[in-house]
Design an enzyme around this catalytic site. Structure first.
Site, mmCIF file in Angstrom:
data_model
loop_
_atom_site.group_PDB
_atom_site.id
_atom_site.type_symbol
_atom_site.label_atom_id
_atom_site.label_comp_id
_atom_site.label_asym_id
_atom_site.label_seq_id
_atom_site.Cartn_x
_atom_site.Cartn_y
_atom_site.Cartn_z
ATOM 1 C CB ILE A 565 -1.138 -0.208 0.515
ATOM 2 C CG1 ILE A 565 -2.030 -0.872 1.588
ATOM 3 C CG2 ILE A 565 -1.641 1.487 0.841
ATOM 4 C CD1 ILE A 565 -2.654 -1.555 -0.227
ATOM 5 C CE LYS A 670 -8.497 -3.610 7.673
ATOM 6 N NZ LYS A 670 -7.360 -3.873 6.951
ATOM 7 C CD GLU A 697 -13.647 6.284 4.217
ATOM 8 O OE1 GLU A 697 -14.062 5.039 4.604
ATOM 9 O OE2 GLU A 697 -14.471 7.267 4.392
ATOM 10 C CB VAL A 700 -14.251 -0.103 6.951
ATOM 11 C CG1 VAL A 700 -15.081 -0.597 6.988
ATOM 12 C CG2 VAL A 700 -13.115 0.048 8.702
ATOM 13 C CG LEU A 704 -15.857 0.826 -1.465
ATOM 14 C CD1 LEU A 704 -16.909 -0.505 -1.067
ATOM 15 C CD2 LEU A 704 -16.223 0.965 -2.558
ATOM 16 N N GLY A 755 -2.857 -8.349 -3.927
ATOM 17 C CA GLY A 755 -3.291 -7.736 -2.997
ATOM 18 C C GLY A 755 -4.257 -7.607 -2.011
ATOM 19 C CD GLU A 758 -4.929 -6.485 6.848
ATOM 20 O OE1 GLU A 758 -4.005 -6.209 7.672
ATOM 21 O OE2 GLU A 758 -6.178 -6.552 5.365
ATOM 22 C CG ASP A 769 -8.550 -7.438 7.852
ATOM 23 O OD1 ASP A 769 -8.110 -6.882 8.385
ATOM 24 O OD2 ASP A 769 -9.944 -7.508 6.892
ATOM 25 C CE LYS A 773 -11.303 -4.560 6.518
ATOM 26 N NZ LYS A 773 -11.472 -5.336 5.702
ATOM 27 N N GLY A 890 -7.117 -4.361 -1.603
ATOM 28 C CA GLY A 890 -5.709 -4.103 -3.317
ATOM 29 C C GLY A 890 -5.593 -2.930 -2.921
HETATM 30 N N1 LIG Z 1 -4.104 -4.526 0.935
HETATM 31 C C1 LIG Z 1 -5.479 -4.062 1.373
HETATM 32 O O1 LIG Z 1 -6.105 -4.041 0.339
HETATM 33 C C2 LIG Z 1 -5.776 -3.477 1.699
HETATM 34 C C3 LIG Z 1 -4.220 -2.868 3.194
HETATM 35 N N2 LIG Z 1 -4.923 -2.264 4.469
HETATM 36 C C4 LIG Z 1 -4.136 -1.783 5.340
HETATM 37 O O2 LIG Z 1 -2.786 -1.585 5.274
HETATM 38 C C5 LIG Z 1 -2.034 -1.861 5.617
HETATM 39 C C6 LIG Z 1 -0.735 -2.089 4.863
HETATM 40 O O3 LIG Z 1 -1.015 -3.279 4.132
HETATM 41 P P1 LIG Z 1 0.287 -3.646 2.799
HETATM 42 O O4 LIG Z 1 1.072 -2.747 2.256
HETATM 43 O O5 LIG Z 1 -0.652 -5.120 2.272
HETATM 44 O O6 LIG Z 1 1.425 -4.242 3.569
HETATM 45 P P2 LIG Z 1 2.607 -5.125 3.518
HETATM 46 O O7 LIG Z 1 3.210 -6.307 4.304
HETATM 47 O O8 LIG Z 1 3.248 -4.426 1.967
HETATM 48 O O9 LIG Z 1 3.396 -3.992 4.255
HETATM 49 C C7 LIG Z 1 4.001 -3.315 5.431
HETATM 50 C C8 LIG Z 1 5.230 -2.187 5.346
HETATM 51 O O10 LIG Z 1 4.806 -2.359 6.907
HETATM 52 C C9 LIG Z 1 5.880 -1.695 6.766
HETATM 53 N N3 LIG Z 1 7.046 -2.351 8.518
HETATM 54 C C10 LIG Z 1 6.133 -3.267 9.467
HETATM 55 N N4 LIG Z 1 6.598 -3.454 10.540
HETATM 56 C C11 LIG Z 1 7.379 -1.995 10.476
HETATM 57 C C12 LIG Z 1 7.735 -0.929 11.632
HETATM 58 N N5 LIG Z 1 8.065 -1.015 12.834
HETATM 59 N N6 LIG Z 1 8.248 0.058 11.852
HETATM 60 C C13 LIG Z 1 8.270 0.772 10.383
HETATM 61 N N7 LIG Z 1 7.910 -0.473 9.053
HETATM 62 C C14 LIG Z 1 7.273 -1.606 8.962
HETATM 63 C C15 LIG Z 1 7.022 -2.909 6.692
HETATM 64 O O11 LIG Z 1 8.872 -2.407 5.942
HETATM 65 P P3 LIG Z 1 9.508 -3.669 5.915
HETATM 66 O O12 LIG Z 1 9.512 -4.861 4.286
HETATM 67 O O13 LIG Z 1 11.453 -3.352 5.721
HETATM 68 O O14 LIG Z 1 9.530 -4.335 6.672
HETATM 69 C C16 LIG Z 1 6.124 -2.851 5.117
HETATM 70 O O15 LIG Z 1 6.884 -2.114 4.463
HETATM 71 C C17 LIG Z 1 -2.397 -2.804 6.410
HETATM 72 O O16 LIG Z 1 -2.311 -2.407 7.520
HETATM 73 C C18 LIG Z 1 -3.793 -2.995 6.125
HETATM 74 O O17 LIG Z 1 -4.244 -3.922 7.115
HETATM 75 C C19 LIG Z 1 -6.334 -2.041 4.279
HETATM 76 C C20 LIG Z 1 -7.113 -1.717 3.800
HETATM 77 C C21 LIG Z 1 -6.992 -2.417 2.442
HETATM 78 N N1 LIG Z 2 -6.857 -7.741 3.996
HETATM 79 C C1 LIG Z 2 -8.280 -6.515 3.274
HETATM 80 C C2 LIG Z 2 -7.688 -5.852 3.332
HETATM 81 C C3 LIG Z 2 -8.677 -4.265 3.821
HETATM 82 O O1 LIG Z 2 -8.614 -4.352 4.483
HETATM 83 C C4 LIG Z 2 -9.111 -7.190 2.573
HETATM 84 O O2 LIG Z 2 -9.236 -8.154 2.629
HETATM 85 O O3 LIG Z 2 -10.629 -6.655 3.013
HETATM 86 NA NA NA Z 3 -13.220 2.960 3.369
#
Ligand SMILES: NC(=O)C1=CN([C@@H]2O[C@H](COP(=O)(O)OP(=O)(O)OC[C@H]3O[C@@H](n4cnc5c(N)ncnc54)[C@H](OP(=O)(O)O)[C@@H]3O)[C@@H](O)[C@H]2O)C=CC1
Ligand SMILES: N[C@@H](CC=O)C(=O)O
Ligand code: NA
Length: 913
Positions: A565, A670, A697, A700, A704, A755, A758, A769, A773, A890
Site C-alpha cells: 500500500i 486498523k 477511511e 474499512v 470505499l 494484494g 493482510e 480482519d 472492521k 487491493g
Molecule cells: N491490502 C489491502 O487491500 C488493504 C490493506 N490495508 C492495510 O494497509 C496496511 C499495509 O498493508 P500492505 O501494504 O498490504 O502490507 P505490506 O506487508 O506490503 O507492507 C507493510 C509495510 O510496513 C512496514 N513495517 C512493518 N513494521 C514496521 C515498523 N515497525 N516500522 C516501520 N515499518 C514497518 C514493512 O516494512 P519492511 O518491509 O521493511 O518490513 C512494509 O513496508 C495494513 O495495515 C493493511 O491492513 C487496508 C485496507 C486494504
Molecule cells: N485484507 C483486507 C484488506 C482491507 O482491509 C481485506 O481483504 O479486506
Molecule cells: Na473506506
C-alpha cells in the site's frame, strides 16, 4: 561654467589675459563662449570673487592689471530629473581592487545620461578608523601601526587599480591625509579624549579614499568623472536623538555651485559624511551612505536610486530561518519601513523619506549577482501587476523579534480611569525602556505590552513601585511578567481593507499549534503583530510564511511502511503531484520514508520518481524517533502528516503522542481503532480537542466511503440500527471465485497475489480482519466494544492456527481443500452461496462475524472480484438500507483511499475545494 564675452569690450594687451589664439578669437567675435578653465586664473579669480558663479547670466567687470573688460557669465546649470541615476555602493562592494573595478564596470554600463555614485569606505575601514580613535584616546600606541595598516590597505589597492599621474595624485592625497591624521591622533593621544567632531572627521576618511580611487578608475575609461567630498555640499543639522536632519535648501545651493565648478557626467560622492552649517565635519550616523544616496536622489530628482548590496534583494522572511523565503519584487515605501524595523535588509525609514517625497524608486540589488533584478521600493501604483494575482500580494513579509518579555498590568480599577495608560507608560519611560508593542482590550481591565527582555526587570520594578498603593488596595490585581517571548509580524500594505488576512494568519498559527499570547494591529493595517513563546517563534514564522508564500497548503509527509500500500501510495503521489500543485495549490512533500529496517530522509522532499533507487543508495538504519523529528521539525513546513501504511500495533501506539505534538495521522492500519478500548477513547478525545487530524477511511472497505458515510449519517442526526456487510475483500474474492471446481487454497493464493490479503493472510481467514472492521464501525457508531466482545467464526483450519509463518500456512492450506469444498457444495445444492459477513447490531449493542449462506438472488450474492458491500439500516434508511458497494481491497483502491484522506487533510488545512 562658461564665460560669454560680448562685442563691446576692450582688451589690452591680449597675451596677459589668455593665449594669443584665443584672444584673437575673442577680439574678432561678437560673442564668444569659452569654458572658464581656459581663461587665465586671474580672470577666474575675478569672476568667482564677484559672485559670478551664482547667477545664470551675471554681468561683471573683471579687472586684472591694466585690462578691463565687460563679460557676462553663464553658469553650468545643474541639470535635474530623469537624466540622473543614483547608485550607492556599500563597503563590501568596494572591499578590494577587484570589487572596485567591478563597481566601475557597473557604472560604465549604466546607460543613464548622468550618474551620481555614492560610495562607502572599503569594508572594515570605518571600523579601523573608529578603532584608531579608541586606541589613541585610551593612549594605546598601537594606533600608529593601525594607521600604517590603513595606509597600506589603500596604497596597495591604489597600486592595483591605477598607474601614472592618476596613481600619483591618489597617493599624494592619501599620504597627505595620513600625515594629517597622524598629527590629529597624536593630539587625541595626548589629550586622552576625542571630541565628536574630531571623531567624525577621522572616520570619514575611508569614504574620501574609496571615492577618489573609484573616480580615477572610471576616468581611465575616458568618462568625464569627478569625485565629490560631500562635506563641501551636504549640510545637516544634528537632532537630539543622535540623528541628523539634512538642510535641503542649503545643500541644493551648494550642490549647484559645486556642479557649476565641476561639470561632469559621473560624480563619485563620499557617502556617510557631511558638514554642519558651521562647516564642521559630521556623519549621517547609522545607514549613513544609504541616506546620502537618498538625499542626492531627491536633490537631483533622479530617475531611480539603486542601493547595491551583497544580497539579491529584500526577502519575504529571514532566509536563515525560512528556507523558502523569496525575494520580493516590489515593496511600497510604507512596507519597506515596516520591514526595516524587523531587521530585513531594507533601508532605514529615515533614508526612504527624501526619495519618497518625489516618488523616486529605490532598487535594492546584489552587486555580486547582476542577473537578479532585486527589489523595487516605490509607490504602489507602479507595483508590478504580477503580484496582484497572488495571495501573497496581501502580506509581503514576515519577521520575528526575539528576546522580549510581555508585561501585563491587570485590575478592575483601571477601567474608565483616565490617566492609567499615561501612568503605566510614564513608569516605563522612567525605567528607560523601549516599548515594542502595546495591546489593550476595550474592557480596559488589562494593558499588556512588550519590552526587551533585558529591560523587563527594571520596568516591572518601576510599575510595582508606581502602583504600590493600587496593588495593595486591590484596584490592580497584578503586574505580571511573561518572559521568553517573541514577536511575529506580518507586513503588507494590502492587508488594509482586505478581509480575511488576519484570519488566515491566525488560522496558520492555530494549525501549527502555536499559541498566541498577545495581538496588536495599528489602524493603518500595515502590520499585524502577535506575541508567541520564544521557542515557538521559528515554527510560527514558518507556519505564517508558508501559509502565504508556499502554495496554499504545503504538507510535510512521512510515509511509514513502503510495502504494497505504501509504495502504491508513493506512486500515486508521484503521478498526481504536479496537478495538485498547479490546479489546487496543494504541495505535498514526502520528507521521509521508513520501513522496519531502513529509512530515507530528505530536507526538501524526496524525488518520488526515483525513491526506490534513492532508498538503495542513501537509506540509513531505521530510527522512528529520528524519522518523526526529521519529518516534523527540521524544515520550514508547518503541517506534518505521518501516514502509517504498516499493520503494526506498535506504530499505532505512537499516534497519541504524534497527535499531541500537532502531527496529523492518516492510516489504513486498523490496529489503533480496533485495539484496547481505553486507548482508542483516549485517542479520539485528544483528536476532538486539538486541531490535529486523524483520518482512517481506508481501514474499512479500503477506498470505499464507509467511514465518511457513517459519519455523515451520525453527524446529521440519523440513528444507526444495523450495519451489515461483506467487509473483507479477500474473503469476498475467495467466495466469489471458489466455484467451478477450483480449490480453496488456490483461490486464497490468488487473493494474496492480487494484494487483497493482510500481510499475514491468516488475519483474513481467521475473521480477525473483519472483526477489526466491525469494531471500528461499532465504536464509530458509539458502542464501547472490545475486539474480544465480537464472536468470530474462523476459517483457519484448527491445525494451522499455530503454524509458524504465513508462508507455512499457505503451504499447508491445500490439505484442507476438501473440507472447504464440502461446505461450498452443500450451499450450492441448497441454491445458496457462502458469504463471510460482519454485523454491527446497534439495537442489541453487539457485533458478530460469521460465514452465512445467502440465496442466489440476495444482493450479497451478486458480488464479484474483491467487492465489499455494506448496508446501513438507519432510522432514515429503514425499509431500504443505504448500500455502499465496490472493490474493498487491493493496492490501488486502498492507496487511493489513503490519498483521498491526505487531500481531505489539505482541504481542512485550507486548500481550495
Ligand atoms: N491490502 C489491502 O487491500 C488493504 C490493506 N490495508 C492495510 O494497509 C496496511 C499495509 O498493508 P500492505 O501494504 O498490504 O502490507 P505490506 O506487508 O506490503 O507492507 C507493510 C509495510 O510496513 C512496514 N513495517 C512493518 N513494521 C514496521 C515498523 N515497525 N516500522 C516501520 N515499518 C514497518 C514493512 O516494512 P519492511 O518491509 O521493511 O518490513 C512494509 O513496508 C495494513 O495495515 C493493511 O491492513 C487496508 C485496507 C486494504
Ligand atoms: N485484507 C483486507 C484488506 C482491507 O482491509 C481485506 O481483504 O479486506
Ligand atoms: Na473506506
Amino acid at each position: 561654467m562658461v564665460l560669454v564675452i560680448s562685442h563691446s569690450f576692450r582688451i589690452l594687451p591680449p597675451s596677459s589675459l589668455v593665449h594669443q589664439q584665443k584672444t584673437k578669437k575673442i577680439y574678432e567675435s561678437q560673442c564668444c563662449v569659452f569654458p572658464v578653465t581656459q581663461i587665465s586664473p586671474f580672470l577666474r579669480k575675478g569672476l568667482t570673487s564677484s559672485g559670478g558663479g551664482e547667477a545664470i547670466r551675471t554681468r561683471i567687470c573683471a579687472s586684472v592689471a591694466d585690462i578691463s573688460l565687460d563679460v557676462s557669465v553663464e553658469e553650468n546649470k545643474l541639470p535635474k530629473g530623469e537624466t540622473w541615476s543614483v547608485h550607492k555602493f556599500g563597503g563590501t562592494c568596494v572591499g578590494s581592487s577587484l570589487r572596485i573595478k567591478n563597481v566601475a564596470d557597473i557604472i560604465i554600463n549604466d546607460d543613464s545620461e548622468r550618474k551620481m555614485v555614492v560610495v562607502s569606505a572599503m569594508s572594515k575601514v570605518t571600523d579601523m578608523m573608529y578603532d584608531l580613535i579608541d586606541k589613541a584616546q585610551s593612549r594605546d600606541e598601537s594606533y600608529i601601526s593601525l594607521l600604517g595598516a590603513v595606509l597600506q590597505k589603500h596604497s596597495s589597492t591604489a597600486h592595483e587599480l591605477l598607474d601614472g599621474d592618476d596613481l600619483a595624485s591618489v597617493l599624494s592625497r592619501l599620504h597627505h591625509d595620513i600625515s594629517n591624521l597622524k598629527a590629529m591622533l597624536r593630539a587625541i593621544y595626548i589629550a586622552g579624549h576625542a571630541t565628536e567632531s574630531f571623531t567624525d572627521f577621522v572616520v570619514g576618511h575611508g569614504e574620501l579614499w574609496s571615492a577618489q580611487m573609484l573616480a580615477s578608475v572610471i576616468r581611465k575609461s575616458g568618462i568625464d568623472c569627478k569625485w565629490m567630498d560631500t562635506r563641501d555640499v551636504l549640510i545637516v543639522n544634528p537632532t537630539s536623538s543622535n540623528q541628523v536632519d539634512p538642510d535641503f535648501l542649503e545643500t541644493n545651493r551648494r550642490l549647484e555651485k559645486w556642479y557649476s565648478l565641476n561639470p561632469c557626467s559621473v560624480i563619485i560622492a563620499t557617502g556617510f559624511i557631511a558638514s554642519t552649517p558651521q562647516s564642521i565635519p559630521t556623519t549621517l550616523k547609522r545607514d549613513g551612505s544609504d541616506f546620502s544616496a537618498a538625499i542626492m536622489g531627491a536633490l537631483f530628482r533622479a530617475r531611480q536610486v539603486t542601493i547595491w548590496t551583497d544580497v539579491d534583494g529584500v526577502y519575504s522572511a529571514d532566509p536563515r530561518k525560512v528556507n523558502e523565503a523569496v525575494i520580493l519584487k516590489t515593496l511600497s515605501y510604507q512596507e519597506a519601513w515596516e520591514m526595516s524595523y524587523f531587521g530585513a535588509n531594507v533601508l532605514h525609514p529615515r533614508t526612504i523619506i527624501p526619495v519618497m517625497r518625489y516618488g523616486i524608486p529605490i532598487i535594492i540589488r546584489n552587486v555580486f549577482n547582476l542577473s537578479a533584478t532585486g527589489t523595487k521600493i516605490c509607490h504602489p501604483s507602479v507595483n508590478g501587476d504580477e503580484d496582484r494575482q497572488n495571495f501573497r500580494y496581501f502580506v509581503k513579509g514576515f519577521a520575528t523579534i526575539d528576546n522580549l518579555a510581555l508585561i501585563n498590568v491587570e485590575g478592575t480599577g483601571m477601567a474608565g480611569v483616565p490617566g492609567t495608560a499615561s501612568a503605566i507608560f510614564g513608569a516605563v519611560k522612567d525605567a528607560g525602556a523601549n516599548v515594542i508593542m502595546i495591546s489593550q482590550a476595550s474592557s480596559e481591565h488589562s494593558v499588556c505590552f512588550a519590552v526587551p527582555e533585558k529591560e523587563v526587570k527594571a520596568v516591572a520594578e518601576a510599575l510595582q513601585s508606581r502602583f504600590r498603593q493600587a496593588l495593595d488596595a486591590g484596584r490592580l490585581s497584578q503586574v505580571q511578567v511573561i518572559p521568553n517571548c517573541s514577536i511575529l509580524a506580518a507586513v503588507g500594505r494590502k492587508m488594509a481593507s482586505t478581509p480575511g488576512v488576519s484570519a488566515t494568519l491566525f488560522n496558520a498559527l492555530a494549525k501549527a499549534n502555536v499559541n498566541v499570547r498577545a495581538i496588536a494591529q495599528g489602524c493603518s493595517e500595515y502590520n499585524i503583530t502577535v506575541v508567541v513563546k520564544r521557542e515557538e517563534s521559528i515554527k510560527a514564522l514558518r507556519a505564517a510564511h508558508s501559509r502565504f508564500y508556499l502554495s496554499r497548503t504545503t504538507i510535510a509527509m512521512g510515509i511509514i511502511g513502503p510495502g504494497l500500500i505504501g509504495s502504491t501510495l508513493l506512486e500515486q503521489l508521484r503521478d498526481q503531484a504536479a496537478v495538485l500543485k498547479e490546479e489546487f495549490n496543494i504541495d505535498l512533500r514526502v520528507m521521509g520514508i521508513i520501513g522496519s529496517k531502513s529509512m530515507l530522509l530528505n530536507d526538501v522532499g524526496i524525488d518520488l520518481s526515483g525513491w526506490k533507487e534513492l532508498r538503495e543508495e542513501k537509506a540509513e538504519v531505521a530510527n522512528l524517533e529520528k524519522f518523526v523529528q526529521h519529518v516534523h521539525e527540521n524544515h520550514f513546513i508547518p503541517n506534518t502528516v505521518l501516514v502509517d501504511c504498516t499493520a503494526d500495533s506498535i506504530i499505532a501506539g505512537h499516534y497519541y503522542d504524534w497527535l499531541r505534538k500537532g502531527i496529523h495521522v492518516i492510516t489504513p492500519n486498523k490496529k489503533a481503532n480496533s485495539g484496547p478500548l481505553n486507548q482508542y477513547l483516549r485517542l479520539r478525545a485528544l483528536q476532538r480537542q486539538s486541531y490535529t487530524h486523524y483520518f482512517y477511511e481506508a481501514t474499512v472497505g479500503a477506498g470505499l466511503p464507509i467511514i465518511s458515510t457513517l459519519r455523515g449519517l451520525l453527524e446529521t442526526g440519523d440513528r444507526i440500527l444495523q450495519i451489515e456487510g461483506i467487509f473483507s475483500g479477500t474473503l469476498s474474492y475467495i467466495f466469489n471465485n471458489f466455484k467451478d471446481g477450483r480449490t480453496f487454497s488456490e483461490v486464497v493464493a490468488e487473493a494474496k497475489e492480487a494484494g487483497y490479503t493482510e500481510p499475514d493472510p491468516r488475519d483474513d481467514l481467521s475473521g480477525t480482519d473483519v472483526a477489526r472492521k466491525v469494531i471500528i464501525l461499532a465504536r464509530e457508531s458509539g458502542l464501547k466494544l472490545e475486539l474480544s466482545d465480537v464472536p468470530v467464526e474462523s476459517l483457519v483450519p484448527v491445525p494451522l492456527r499455530v503454524s509458524a509463518s504465513a508462508q507455512d500456512f499457505m503451504q499447508q492450506l491445500p490439505k484442507f481443500d476438501q473440507d472447504f469444498a464440502k461446505k461450498q457444495l452443500d450451499a450450492e445444492d441448497a441454491g445458496e452461496v457462502l458469504r463471510y459477513v460482519g454485523v454491527v447490531d446497534m439495537i442489541k449493542q453487539k457485533g458478530m462475524v460469521e460465514l452465512r449462506r445467502y440465496r442466489k438472488d440476495h444482493p450479497f450474492a451478486q458480488l464479484s472480484g474483491s467487492d465489499n458491500i455494506i448496508a446501513f439500516s438507519t432510522r432514515r434508511y429503514k425499509n431500504q438500507p443505504l448500500i455502499v458497494r465496490g472493490p474493498g481491497a487491493g493496492a490501488q483502491v486502498t492507496a487511493g483511499g489513503v490519498f483521498s484522506d491526505i487531500l481531505r487533510l489539505a482541504s481542512y488545512l485550507g486548500a481550495p475545494s
